[in-house]
Scaffold this active site. Structure first.
Site, PDB file in Angstrom:
ATOM      1  N   LYS A  32      21.946 -15.333   5.408  1.00  0.00           N
ATOM      2  CA  LYS A  32      22.869 -16.466   5.042  1.00  0.00           C
ATOM      3  C   LYS A  32      24.230 -16.279   5.731  1.00  0.00           C
ATOM      4  CE  LYS A  32      25.256 -18.528   1.102  1.00  0.00           C
ATOM      5  NZ  LYS A  32      25.364 -18.523  -0.323  1.00  0.00           N
ATOM      6  N   HIS A  42     -18.461 -29.326  17.838  1.00  0.00           N
ATOM      7  CA  HIS A  42     -17.394 -30.364  17.323  1.00  0.00           C
ATOM      8  C   HIS A  42     -17.464 -30.061  15.732  1.00  0.00           C
ATOM      9  CE1 HIS A  42     -17.173 -32.143  20.968  1.00  0.00           C
ATOM     10  NE2 HIS A  42     -18.103 -32.715  21.198  1.00  0.00           N
TER      11      HIS A  42
END
Length: 505
Positions: free
Chosen positions: A140, A269
């Site tokens: 922070k 695929h």
């Protein structure tokens, strides 16, 4: 702790790779080292002067070490804004020193709960509290505090510290990494403790495994996480689609793994275009390839069991993008390594994912995996005058399981526990039947057919009968079920309903 103008570095890490060298660099740059427990002991053993956290705070470690860094002199030193006169005044009033560098990573919760027999007590004991609080506080206040959670960052950060400036851009990158580190940690804990499949809030935490050459297309970047956690034994770099198809192939091989049997699957695929289960692996491979020999070119191949040299030798001459197995005989691996491009993956036996996630605009769709089990076979209900033969029944269950992995509208033709035809991804079911029959050719005679969803009209069944299909498995549930059943009876086809749909988009 004596008053000092030196900067302060707080080091408290479970993963201490490279920490001693980084601490020595900090000392050389006039940092005072504050530490705790095992970290402090390791640094002292390396000849580094260390101030214990308890000496800095004036409070002893409590409750077996559960409370040590949770103190105003730690969090005040992390959160205090150097440019805020009020903060500076208060910190001076209470004897709080600025902390300039924090190195922290967390207790091994994930490693602990990988043991499926872990007790709740042991799991809870490995939940870090002070570490995440300290890391979040430093992140922070990253414009003033450098936070490092990854040993791989020591070299770059150390170079900047030695040069006298850790840039704000680097501080922000490190802060983002720190918050992500804590977020992934909290995600692992919540996943372990969760008792509902889909809570009101949910997060996912994956660790980077590899960066493919590109994404689905060359202009897209990509990364892979825990979904495909395999060891690459040989071959060129994996691409995004290689990982995608490899995951599809391994999912099918895992589903068809049986004691004393070998499953082989060919994927193109993301759809299985070849699949077979046999007593011997080489036979499974030959049957899987025969399911669609044209599509097998350039395909992804997976095996449910350790790959042997006979199978590897039989695969010579066919271009394959990826080969996947739980392990490889030495000779099989040597044969595969003669291939220049083929990627060879060794994948650990694992559990199916608990949830499936798909991105959509503005969010994600989340669902339980569509797993099949033996109970579903027990629910098969014969709806025609002719019941399937024993052989047809075996193939119907095989086809139904295979259908689960084929894109909707899915049609599968199977014979002798092998895929002989497949139609996938079509806007209507009749087209999928046509495609599967075209691939099967003469093998359609005597085959069984599986459909992932009900037949809305008799036409698909009528066409299947024309090419020689003898039995059909489908969920049922159409308003036209009776006309479909009537057509099957007229054609002498056995039909079973499952009562469960298996769409796969």
């Amino acid at each position: 702790m004596t008053e000092s103008v030196n900067k302060v570095a707080l080091l408290s890490a479970y993963d201490r790779r490279g920490l001693v060298d980084f601490a020595k660099l900090l000392v050389d740059c006039d940092y005072e080292i504050v530490s705790t427990g095992g970290t402090a002991a390791e640094l002292r053993a390396a000849g580094i002067d260390v101030v214990e956290v308890s000496e800095l705070t004036g409070a002893p470690e409590m409750l077996g070490g559960r409370v040590k860094t949770l103190h105003p002199k730690i969090h005040g030193g992390l959160l205090g804004l150097r440019e805020d006169e009020g903060h500076v005044r208060q910190m001076s009033q209470f004897g709080i020193r600025n902390i300039d560098v924090v190195v922290n990573n967390l207790y091994p919760f994930v490693e602990t709960v990988r043991n499926k027999d872990v007790s709740l007590f042991d799991a809870l004991e490995n939940i870090d509290i002070g570490g995440p609080a300290m890391t979040r506080a430093a992140a922070k206040n990253h414009p003033n505090v450098v936070i490092v959670v990854d040993p791989n960052d020591y070299e770059g950060v150390g170079r900047m510290i030695r040069d006298g400036l850790v840039t704000q851009r680097e501080r922000r990158r490190l802060a983002a990494k720190a918050f992500q580190h804590v977020a992934a940690y909290d995600t692992a804990i919540s996943s372990f403790l969760r008792t509902t499949v889909l809570p009101e809030e949910i997060t996912f935490g994956y660790s980077l495994v590899a960066k493919p050459r590109y994404g689905e297309n060359p202009h897209q970047s990509a990364a892979t996480g825990g979904v495909v956690n395999a060891e690459q034994m040989h071959g060129i770099e994996m691409s995004y689609l290689n990982y995608f198809d490899a995951d599809a192939a391994w999912s099918v091989a895992r589903e068809f793994a049986e004691a004393g049997k070998h499953a082989a699957v060919v994927v193109k695929h993301a759809n299985p275009c070849g699949l077979a289960v046999r007593e011997h692996q080489i036979d499974a491979w030959e049957a899987a390839r025969a399911g669609d020999p044209v599509s097998a070119f350039g395909g992804i191949v997976a095996f449910s069991e350790r790959m042997n040299s006979d199978t590897a030798d039989k695969m010579r001459g066919l271009l394959l993008d990826v080969v996947i197995a739980p392990n490889y005989d030495d000779e099989a691996l040597a044969i595969l390594r003669t291939r220049r491009r083929t990627r060879v993956l060794k994948v650990a036996a694992d559990d199916p994912p608990r949830l499936e996630v798909r991105s959509v605009s503005g969010g994600a769709l989340v669902q339980e995996p569509d797993n099949l089990d033996g109970d579903e076979f027990q629910d098969f209900r014969v709806v025609t005058e002719r019941a399937p033969t024993d052989e047809e029944e075996i193939d119907l269950w095989f086809a139904w399981r295979a259908c689960r992995f084929v894109k909707s509208n899915a049609i599968v033709l199977a014979k002798d526990r092998a895929l002989v035809g497949m139609g996938a991804g079509q806007p209507n079911r009749v087209t999928s039947v046509n495609l599967s029959a075209r691939v099967a050719g003469d093998e359609a005679v005597g085959a069984v057919m599986a459909s992932d969803a009900f037949f809305p009209f008799p036409d698909a069944v009528e066409f299947a009968a024309e090419v020689g299909v003898k039995a059909v498995v489908q969920p049922g549930g159409s308003v036209n079920d009776e006309s479909v059943i009537d057509a099957a009876n007229e054609l002498g086809i056995a039909m079973v309903f499952t009562g469960r749909r298996h769409f796969y988009h």
